[in-house]
Design a protein around this motif. Structure first.
Motif, PDB file in Angstrom:
ATOM      1  N   ILE A  42     169.575 110.782  25.666  1.00  0.00           N
ATOM      2  CA  ILE A  42     169.505 112.593  24.874  1.00  0.00           C
ATOM      3  C   ILE A  42     170.032 114.375  25.356  1.00  0.00           C
ATOM      4  O   ILE A  42     170.988 114.722  25.071  1.00  0.00           O
ATOM      5  CB  ILE A  42     168.644 112.667  24.196  1.00  0.00           C
ATOM      6  CG1 ILE A  42     168.121 111.302  23.345  1.00  0.00           C
ATOM      7  CG2 ILE A  42     167.765 113.511  23.981  1.00  0.00           C
ATOM      8  CD1 ILE A  42     166.092 110.833  23.584  1.00  0.00           C
ATOM      9  N   ARG A  43     169.886 114.087  26.965  1.00  0.00           N
ATOM     10  CA  ARG A  43     170.350 115.194  27.163  1.00  0.00           C
ATOM     11  C   ARG A  43     171.888 115.233  27.510  1.00  0.00           C
ATOM     12  O   ARG A  43     172.471 116.078  27.558  1.00  0.00           O
ATOM     13  CB  ARG A  43     170.109 115.482  28.679  1.00  0.00           C
ATOM     14  CG  ARG A  43     167.943 115.703  28.888  1.00  0.00           C
ATOM     15  CD  ARG A  43     167.701 115.945  30.261  1.00  0.00           C
ATOM     16  NE  ARG A  43     166.598 115.760  30.421  1.00  0.00           N
ATOM     17  CZ  ARG A  43     165.882 115.915  31.360  1.00  0.00           C
ATOM     18  NH1 ARG A  43     166.076 114.307  31.534  1.00  0.00           N
ATOM     19  NH2 ARG A  43     164.491 115.403  30.991  1.00  0.00           N
ATOM     20  N   ASP A  44     172.044 114.394  27.223  1.00  0.00           N
ATOM     21  CA  ASP A  44     174.053 114.013  27.558  1.00  0.00           C
ATOM     22  C   ASP A  44     173.831 114.416  26.128  1.00  0.00           C
ATOM     23  O   ASP A  44     175.799 115.035  26.088  1.00  0.00           O
ATOM     24  CB  ASP A  44     174.668 112.513  27.597  1.00  0.00           C
ATOM     25  CG  ASP A  44     174.289 112.298  29.167  1.00  0.00           C
ATOM     26  OD1 ASP A  44     173.527 113.286  30.009  1.00  0.00           O
ATOM     27  OD2 ASP A  44     174.672 110.906  29.402  1.00  0.00           O
ATOM     28  N   PHE A  45     173.906 113.898  24.690  1.00  0.00           N
ATOM     29  CA  PHE A  45     174.268 114.371  23.424  1.00  0.00           C
ATOM     30  C   PHE A  45     174.115 115.662  22.983  1.00  0.00           C
ATOM     31  O   PHE A  45     175.386 116.199  22.854  1.00  0.00           O
ATOM     32  CB  PHE A  45     173.929 113.076  22.463  1.00  0.00           C
ATOM     33  CG  PHE A  45     173.807 112.296  22.389  1.00  0.00           C
ATOM     34  CD1 PHE A  45     175.423 111.835  21.584  1.00  0.00           C
ATOM     35  CD2 PHE A  45     173.331 111.103  22.693  1.00  0.00           C
ATOM     36  CE1 PHE A  45     176.066 110.767  21.464  1.00  0.00           C
ATOM     37  CE2 PHE A  45     174.473 109.257  23.223  1.00  0.00           C
ATOM     38  CZ  PHE A  45     175.104 109.295  21.950  1.00  0.00           C
ATOM     39  N   ARG A  46     173.258 116.217  23.995  1.00  0.00           N
ATOM     40  CA  ARG A  46     172.883 117.405  23.738  1.00  0.00           C
ATOM     41  C   ARG A  46     173.570 118.546  24.736  1.00  0.00           C
ATOM     42  O   ARG A  46     174.189 119.709  23.585  1.00  0.00           O
ATOM     43  CB  ARG A  46     171.651 118.071  23.898  1.00  0.00           C
ATOM     44  CG  ARG A  46     170.680 117.617  23.399  1.00  0.00           C
ATOM     45  CD  ARG A  46     169.323 117.850  23.664  1.00  0.00           C
ATOM     46  NE  ARG A  46     168.101 117.516  23.246  1.00  0.00           N
ATOM     47  CZ  ARG A  46     166.475 117.780  23.415  1.00  0.00           C
ATOM     48  NH1 ARG A  46     166.595 117.976  24.414  1.00  0.00           N
ATOM     49  NH2 ARG A  46     165.672 117.293  22.435  1.00  0.00           N
ATOM     50  N   ALA A  47     174.428 118.697  25.666  1.00  0.00           N
ATOM     51  CA  ALA A  47     175.423 119.008  26.524  1.00  0.00           C
ATOM     52  C   ALA A  47     176.727 118.763  25.871  1.00  0.00           C
ATOM     53  O   ALA A  47     177.749 120.196  26.039  1.00  0.00           O
ATOM     54  CB  ALA A  47     175.213 118.209  27.833  1.00  0.00           C
ATOM     55  N   GLN A  48     176.897 117.783  25.348  1.00  0.00           N
ATOM     56  CA  GLN A  48     177.819 117.828  24.334  1.00  0.00           C
ATOM     57  C   GLN A  48     178.482 118.341  22.798  1.00  0.00           C
ATOM     58  O   GLN A  48     179.195 118.790  22.342  1.00  0.00           O
ATOM     59  CB  GLN A  48     178.344 116.313  24.350  1.00  0.00           C
ATOM     60  CG  GLN A  48     178.958 115.760  25.360  1.00  0.00           C
ATOM     61  CD  GLN A  48     178.895 113.947  25.467  1.00  0.00           C
ATOM     62  OE1 GLN A  48     178.919 113.955  24.363  1.00  0.00           O
ATOM     63  NE2 GLN A  48     178.485 113.235  26.402  1.00  0.00           N
ATOM     64  N   ALA A  49     176.675 118.686  23.002  1.00  0.00           N
ATOM     65  CA  ALA A  49     176.670 119.288  21.411  1.00  0.00           C
ATOM     66  C   ALA A  49     177.488 120.378  21.391  1.00  0.00           C
ATOM     67  O   ALA A  49     177.384 121.438  21.730  1.00  0.00           O
ATOM     68  CB  ALA A  49     175.696 119.262  20.207  1.00  0.00           C
ATOM     69  N   PRO A  50     177.868 120.703  19.805  1.00  0.00           N
ATOM     70  CA  PRO A  50     177.835 122.807  19.512  1.00  0.00           C
ATOM     71  C   PRO A  50     177.338 122.934  19.395  1.00  0.00           C
ATOM     72  O   PRO A  50     176.039 122.869  19.219  1.00  0.00           O
ATOM     73  CB  PRO A  50     179.076 122.560  18.768  1.00  0.00           C
ATOM     74  CG  PRO A  50     178.270 121.631  18.058  1.00  0.00           C
ATOM     75  CD  PRO A  50     178.141 120.083  18.995  1.00  0.00           C
ATOM     76  N   PRO A  51     177.381 124.322  20.454  1.00  0.00           N
ATOM     77  CA  PRO A  51     175.969 125.665  19.551  1.00  0.00           C
ATOM     78  C   PRO A  51     175.398 125.835  18.582  1.00  0.00           C
ATOM     79  O   PRO A  51     176.499 125.386  17.511  1.00  0.00           O
ATOM     80  CB  PRO A  51     176.291 126.911  20.191  1.00  0.00           C
ATOM     81  CG  PRO A  51     178.029 126.791  20.712  1.00  0.00           C
ATOM     82  CD  PRO A  51     178.264 125.015  20.621  1.00  0.00           C
ATOM     83  N   ALA A  52     174.009 125.168  18.591  1.00  0.00           N
ATOM     84  CA  ALA A  52     173.690 125.649  16.656  1.00  0.00           C
ATOM     85  C   ALA A  52     174.282 127.107  16.783  1.00  0.00           C
ATOM     86  O   ALA A  52     174.260 127.762  16.902  1.00  0.00           O
ATOM     87  CB  ALA A  52     171.852 125.838  17.296  1.00  0.00           C
ATOM     88  N   GLY A  53     174.436 126.474  15.031  1.00  0.00           N
ATOM     89  CA  GLY A  53     174.589 127.662  14.581  1.00  0.00           C
ATOM     90  C   GLY A  53     176.799 128.309  14.899  1.00  0.00           C
ATOM     91  O   GLY A  53     177.435 129.101  13.843  1.00  0.00           O
ATOM     92  N   GLY A  54     176.707 127.189  15.686  1.00  0.00           N
ATOM     93  CA  GLY A  54     178.314 127.401  16.116  1.00  0.00           C
ATOM     94  C   GLY A  54     179.131 127.348  14.692  1.00  0.00           C
ATOM     95  O   GLY A  54     178.996 126.132  13.501  1.00  0.00           O
ATOM     96  N   ARG A  55     180.388 127.829  15.569  1.00  0.00           N
ATOM     97  CA  ARG A  55     181.479 128.613  14.614  1.00  0.00           C
ATOM     98  C   ARG A  55     182.550 127.403  14.926  1.00  0.00           C
ATOM     99  O   ARG A  55     182.927 127.556  16.384  1.00  0.00           O
ATOM    100  CB  ARG A  55     181.552 129.743  14.120  1.00  0.00           C
ATOM    101  CG  ARG A  55     180.382 130.115  13.341  1.00  0.00           C
ATOM    102  CD  ARG A  55     180.966 131.630  13.333  1.00  0.00           C
ATOM    103  NE  ARG A  55     180.052 132.360  12.467  1.00  0.00           N
ATOM    104  CZ  ARG A  55     179.859 133.107  11.543  1.00  0.00           C
ATOM    105  NH1 ARG A  55     181.089 133.978  11.559  1.00  0.00           N
ATOM    106  NH2 ARG A  55     178.537 133.767  11.140  1.00  0.00           N
TER     107      ARG A  55
END
Length: 96
Positions: free
Chosen positions: A83-96
């Motif tokens: 889960i931490r790995d996926f979070r680290a790869q995810a774009p920032p919330a509300g990201g453009r």
């Protein structure tokens, strides 16, 4: 708001919640406790004092959640690195 919660997949479980209605969260806590009472997960007892004290206790129905919640907690702990790995790869919330 002060919350104290003791729930080690236990048979003897007590929840202590103090709510100050000057505190913004007081109304939300009250609504949640009313819903839990209506669902049969907690019982409510009012002590006639000044100010009135309200006590909530878990019911057997709530306690029946101990095993499935423990399984969910174990799953989350086991998969937290992924889960931490996926979070680290995810774009920032509300990201453009």
């Amino acid at each position: 708001m002060h919350q104290q919660h003791r729930r080690p997949v236990a048979r003897d479980c007590h929840v202590h919640v103090e709510v100050s209605y000057a505190d913004r969260g007081g109304h939300a806590v009250s609504q949640t406790l009313r819903a839990l009472t209506a669902d049969g997960l907690v019982t409510r007892r009012v002590e006639a004092s000044v100010p009135p004290r309200v006590f909530y206790a878990l019911t057997p129905l709530d306690r029946s959640l101990d095993e499935p919640l423990a399984a969910l907690r174990e799953w989350a702990e086991r998969h937290m690195p992924e889960i931490r790995d996926f979070r680290a790869q995810a774009p920032p919330a509300g990201g453009r």
